[in-house]
Design a protein around this motif. Structure first.
Motif, PDB file in Angstrom:
ATOM      1  N   LEU A   6       0.849  -1.187   0.000  1.00 40.48           N
ATOM      2  CA  LEU A   6       0.000   0.000   0.000  1.00 40.48           C
ATOM      3  C   LEU A   6       0.882   1.234   0.000  1.00 40.48           C
ATOM      4  O   LEU A   6       1.644   1.463   0.950  1.00 40.48           O
ATOM      5  N   MET A   7       0.793   2.026  -1.062  1.00 42.97           N
ATOM      6  CA  MET A   7       1.437   3.336  -1.102  1.00 42.97           C
ATOM      7  C   MET A   7       0.456   4.305  -0.466  1.00 42.97           C
ATOM      8  O   MET A   7      -0.529   4.710  -1.090  1.00 42.97           O
ATOM      9  N   SER A   8       0.707   4.677   0.776  1.00 44.04           N
ATOM     10  CA  SER A   8      -0.313   5.346   1.577  1.00 44.04           C
ATOM     11  C   SER A   8      -0.610   6.771   1.121  1.00 44.04           C
ATOM     12  O   SER A   8      -1.706   7.280   1.357  1.00 44.04           O
ATOM     13  N   VAL A  73      -9.182   8.443   2.871  1.00 43.03           N
ATOM     14  CA  VAL A  73      -9.502   7.019   2.917  1.00 43.03           C
ATOM     15  C   VAL A  73     -10.190   6.639   1.620  1.00 43.03           C
ATOM     16  O   VAL A  73     -10.582   7.492   0.828  1.00 43.03           O
ATOM     17  N   SER A  74     -10.353   5.338   1.403  1.00 39.80           N
ATOM     18  CA  SER A  74     -10.958   4.865   0.156  1.00 39.80           C
ATOM     19  C   SER A  74     -11.579   3.503   0.385  1.00 39.80           C
ATOM     20  O   SER A  74     -10.862   2.516   0.586  1.00 39.80           O
ATOM     21  N   ALA A  75     -12.919   3.447   0.317  1.00 39.34           N
ATOM     22  CA  ALA A  75     -13.604   2.160   0.436  1.00 39.34           C
ATOM     23  C   ALA A  75     -13.241   1.265  -0.742  1.00 39.34           C
ATOM     24  O   ALA A  75     -13.124   0.040  -0.592  1.00 39.34           O
ATOM     25  N   ALA A  76     -13.047   1.870  -1.913  1.00 36.46           N
ATOM     26  CA  ALA A  76     -12.693   1.079  -3.095  1.00 36.46           C
ATOM     27  C   ALA A  76     -11.333   0.424  -2.922  1.00 36.46           C
ATOM     28  O   ALA A  76     -11.123  -0.723  -3.331  1.00 36.46           O
ATOM     29  N   PRO A  86      -4.350 -10.821   0.560  1.00 37.61           N
ATOM     30  CA  PRO A  86      -2.897 -10.977   0.747  1.00 37.61           C
ATOM     31  C   PRO A  86      -2.554 -11.803   1.982  1.00 37.61           C
ATOM     32  O   PRO A  86      -3.281 -11.825   2.973  1.00 37.61           O
ATOM     33  N   ASP A  87      -1.407 -12.461   1.911  1.00 39.85           N
ATOM     34  CA  ASP A  87      -0.826 -13.116   3.087  1.00 39.85           C
ATOM     35  C   ASP A  87       0.027 -12.151   3.893  1.00 39.85           C
ATOM     36  O   ASP A  87       0.251 -12.362   5.091  1.00 39.85           O
ATOM     37  N   ALA A  88       0.515 -11.111   3.230  1.00 41.44           N
ATOM     38  CA  ALA A  88       1.331 -10.087   3.895  1.00 41.44           C
ATOM     39  C   ALA A  88       1.052  -8.752   3.227  1.00 41.44           C
ATOM     40  O   ALA A  88       0.876  -8.676   2.008  1.00 41.44           O
ATOM     41  N   VAL A  89       1.009  -7.695   4.044  1.00 44.16           N
ATOM     42  CA  VAL A  89       0.783  -6.336   3.545  1.00 44.16           C
ATOM     43  C   VAL A  89       1.918  -5.452   4.040  1.00 44.16           C
ATOM     44  O   VAL A  89       2.235  -5.437   5.239  1.00 44.16           O
ATOM     45  N   LEU A  90       2.506  -4.713   3.113  1.00 43.31           N
ATOM     46  CA  LEU A  90       3.570  -3.774   3.435  1.00 43.31           C
ATOM     47  C   LEU A  90       3.023  -2.361   3.241  1.00 43.31           C
ATOM     48  O   LEU A  90       2.542  -2.025   2.156  1.00 43.31           O
ATOM     49  N   PHE A  91       3.079  -1.541   4.290  1.00 42.22           N
ATOM     50  CA  PHE A  91       2.608  -0.164   4.237  1.00 42.22           C
ATOM     51  C   PHE A  91       3.789   0.760   3.965  1.00 42.22           C
ATOM     52  O   PHE A  91       4.772   0.741   4.699  1.00 42.22           O
ATOM     53  N   LYS A  92       3.683   1.571   2.913  1.00 46.78           N
ATOM     54  CA  LYS A  92       4.716   2.579   2.612  1.00 46.78           C
ATOM     55  C   LYS A  92       4.119   3.950   2.901  1.00 46.78           C
ATOM     56  O   LYS A  92       3.373   4.501   2.101  1.00 46.78           O
ATOM     57  N   GLY A  93       4.416   4.471   4.089  1.00 46.14           N
ATOM     58  CA  GLY A  93       3.839   5.722   4.533  1.00 46.14           C
ATOM     59  C   GLY A  93       3.343   5.560   5.953  1.00 46.14           C
ATOM     60  O   GLY A  93       2.641   4.600   6.263  1.00 46.14           O
ATOM     61  N   LEU A  94       3.698   6.498   6.814  1.00 47.82           N
ATOM     62  CA  LEU A  94       3.395   6.367   8.231  1.00 47.82           C
ATOM     63  C   LEU A  94       2.341   7.374   8.684  1.00 47.82           C
ATOM     64  O   LEU A  94       2.329   8.527   8.239  1.00 47.82           O
ATOM     65  N   SER A  95       1.462   6.917   9.568  1.00 52.28           N
ATOM     66  CA  SER A  95       0.427   7.749  10.180  1.00 52.28           C
ATOM     67  C   SER A  95      -0.585   8.276   9.164  1.00 52.28           C
ATOM     68  O   SER A  95      -1.084   9.390   9.301  1.00 52.28           O
ATOM     69  N   TYR A  96      -0.900   7.473   8.167  1.00 49.05           N
ATOM     70  CA  TYR A  96      -1.975   7.774   7.231  1.00 49.05           C
ATOM     71  C   TYR A  96      -3.248   7.069   7.682  1.00 49.05           C
ATOM     72  O   TYR A  96      -3.211   5.912   8.101  1.00 49.05           O
ATOM     73  N   ALA A 100      -4.894   2.615   8.871  1.00 50.48           N
ATOM     74  CA  ALA A 100      -5.769   2.081   9.918  1.00 50.48           C
ATOM     75  C   ALA A 100      -7.051   1.516   9.337  1.00 50.48           C
ATOM     76  O   ALA A 100      -7.526   0.460   9.770  1.00 50.48           O
ATOM     77  N   ALA A 101      -7.614   2.200   8.341  1.00 45.34           N
ATOM     78  CA  ALA A 101      -8.861   1.721   7.739  1.00 45.34           C
ATOM     79  C   ALA A 101      -8.666   0.357   7.086  1.00 45.34           C
ATOM     80  O   ALA A 101      -9.497  -0.550   7.239  1.00 45.34           O
ATOM     81  N   LEU A 102      -7.562   0.195   6.369  1.00 44.39           N
ATOM     82  CA  LEU A 102      -7.300  -1.086   5.721  1.00 44.39           C
ATOM     83  C   LEU A 102      -7.011  -2.169   6.751  1.00 44.39           C
ATOM     84  O   LEU A 102      -7.513  -3.294   6.641  1.00 44.39           O
ATOM     85  N   HIS A 103      -6.222  -1.845   7.750  1.00 43.08           N
ATOM     86  CA  HIS A 103      -5.871  -2.831   8.765  1.00 43.08           C
ATOM     87  C   HIS A 103      -7.116  -3.345   9.484  1.00 43.08           C
ATOM     88  O   HIS A 103      -7.289  -4.564   9.666  1.00 43.08           O
ATOM     89  N   GLU A 104      -8.016  -2.453   9.865  1.00 39.89           N
ATOM     90  CA  GLU A 104      -9.225  -2.870  10.563  1.00 39.89           C
ATOM     91  C   GLU A 104     -10.110  -3.722   9.670  1.00 39.89           C
ATOM     92  O   GLU A 104     -10.710  -4.709  10.114  1.00 39.89           O
ATOM     93  N   ALA A 105     -10.198  -3.363   8.390  1.00 33.60           N
ATOM     94  CA  ALA A 105     -11.025  -4.140   7.468  1.00 33.60           C
ATOM     95  C   ALA A 105     -10.470  -5.543   7.274  1.00 33.60           C
ATOM     96  O   ALA A 105     -11.233  -6.519   7.201  1.00 33.60           O
ATOM     97  N   LEU A 106      -9.159  -5.664   7.192  1.00 34.38           N
ATOM     98  CA  LEU A 106      -8.563  -6.990   7.017  1.00 34.38           C
ATOM     99  C   LEU A 106      -8.741  -7.846   8.270  1.00 34.38           C
ATOM    100  O   LEU A 106      -8.961  -9.055   8.176  1.00 34.38           O
ATOM    101  N   LEU A 107      -8.682  -7.231   9.448  1.00 37.88           N
ATOM    102  CA  LEU A 107      -8.913  -7.970  10.683  1.00 37.88           C
ATOM    103  C   LEU A 107     -10.348  -8.487  10.744  1.00 37.88           C
ATOM    104  O   LEU A 107     -10.606  -9.595  11.245  1.00 37.88           O
ATOM    105  N   ALA A 108     -11.278  -7.685  10.236  1.00 40.36           N
ATOM    106  CA  ALA A 108     -12.690  -8.043  10.337  1.00 40.36           C
ATOM    107  C   ALA A 108     -13.116  -9.086   9.317  1.00 40.36           C
ATOM    108  O   ALA A 108     -14.181  -9.696   9.471  1.00 40.36           O
TER     109      ALA A 108
END
Length: 354
Positions: A6-8, A73-76, A86-96, A100-108
């Protein structure tokens, strides 16, 4: 193994993402299925492939494009990543906020993938407490600012993208045009060029970067005739200019390990940085100096007056970059990361409060 990046930061251009694209390309060459995701200003989902089709990128519209990039943010985008599973997600960009939105959605949505960040300097993200790995810039940074990952063997180095051919010092170099070079936006207060321009009392100084010098910089110039302002230059011209300089002096007050510093080393220049900003990434006294403000002038004068020392350190700096950065190093980093993922690591336990 499916790996998402994810290019944040919302942007349609990928011009500044060569390192990330090549890293993903090497992951794909190692057998991973890859996908890159990014918000953009457009109204529709768009797809484009980079590096001769090796790296697919999905651009999705922002739900709140009038907000600053860190809050968009982007629902799309969330749905596109969930669809990739994905089995692994790499975030490029901090405090975007999109992180958090993507992380919570993947957990759910089921078993959570492993998550990690590309980190610069000491900048952090609220999600780091729940991350499983990090990619940093140099070992000292990871041990100092991200010890939880370093101690668990989950801290990796992300080499810089440097064109090792374009930066190769010329066998018969032309005479230097400038003694000192500094690269960075002139409008950025953190770049602190006011600590560089006083050297125009004795030396030729070149400031490379967009914008006009801030008042503090103008006031600190000793001799305007010895100062060159190049403005923004295309990358090939930056490399050509670096080869016509003797040393780089990088006095930023807040940075990670800037690519411009690594590029200068690749061009055969010793570098001088503030140790409060850059505290690793090269060997003190071998490839340059990490100094405090009081040690800046002695270090500059030593390198510019001792030509043999300057040339020796410049050759060592070039060899250091050849070994630690560029495409070969990125390929090794990708293979090492795949080896890590192949061990089916468990999620890294969160630190216990108190």
């Amino acid at each position: 193994m499916r790996i998402a990046l994810l290019m944040s930061h919302a942007d349609r251009s990928m011009a500044g993402a060569f390192r990330d694209m090549h890293f993903m390309r090497f992951l794909a060459a190692g057998g991973a299925e890859i996908a890159v995701f990014r918000l953009h200003p457009g109204a529709e989902v768009e797809h484009e492939a980079f590096l001769d089709g090796a790296v697919p990128v999905t651009f999705t519209p922002s739900d709140n494009p009038k907000e600053i990039p860190h809050r968009q943010v982007s629902a799309a985008l969330v749905e596109a990543v969930r669809g990739f599973a994905p089995d692994a997600v790499l975030f490029k960009g901090l405090s975007y906020r999109i992180n958090a939105a993507l992380h919570e959605a993947l957990l759910a949505s089921g078993p959570a993938p492993l998550t990690g960040f590309v980190v610069g300097g000491s900048v952090t993200d609220p999600l780091l407490d729940r991350a499983d790995f990090v990619f940093g810039e140099y070992t000292e940074q990871l041990k100092r600012h991200f010890p939880r990952f370093a101690e668990a063997g989950r801290a990796f180095i992300m080499p810089k993208y440097v064109d090792l051919d374009a930066t190769r010092p010329d066998p018969a170099p032309e005479p230097p045009l400038h003694d000192i070079v500094n690269v960075g936006g002139l409008h950025e207060k953190r770049k602190n060029q006011e600590d560089v321009v006083p050297f125009t009392d004795s030396w030729r100084v070149a400031l490379v970067g967009p914008g006009s010098p801030r008042p503090e910089v103008k006031a600190a110039v000793a001799d305007p005739k010895k100062l060159t302002l190049t403005g923004r230059l295309p990358q090939p011209e930056v490399m050509a200019l670096l080869k016509r300089c003797r040393i780089m002096v990088h006095t930023s007050r807040m940075d990670g390990l800037p690519r411009s510093v690594v590029e200068a080393m690749a061009c055969g220049l010793p570098v001088i940085v503030y140790s409060s900003t850059v505290n690793g990434g090269f060997i003190q006294g071998q490839h340059g100096f990490m100094v405090g403000r009081d040690g800046l002038r002695p270090a500059v004068e030593l390198l510019l007056r001792e030509e043999g020392l300057r040339r020796m350190m410049g050759r060592r700096a070039r060899r250091h970059v050849e070994h630690n950065h560029g495409l070969p190093a990125l390929e090794r980093a990708a293979h090492g990361f795949l080896d890590f993922l192949a061990t089916a690591p468990e999620p890294l336990a969160m630190p216990v409060a108190g």
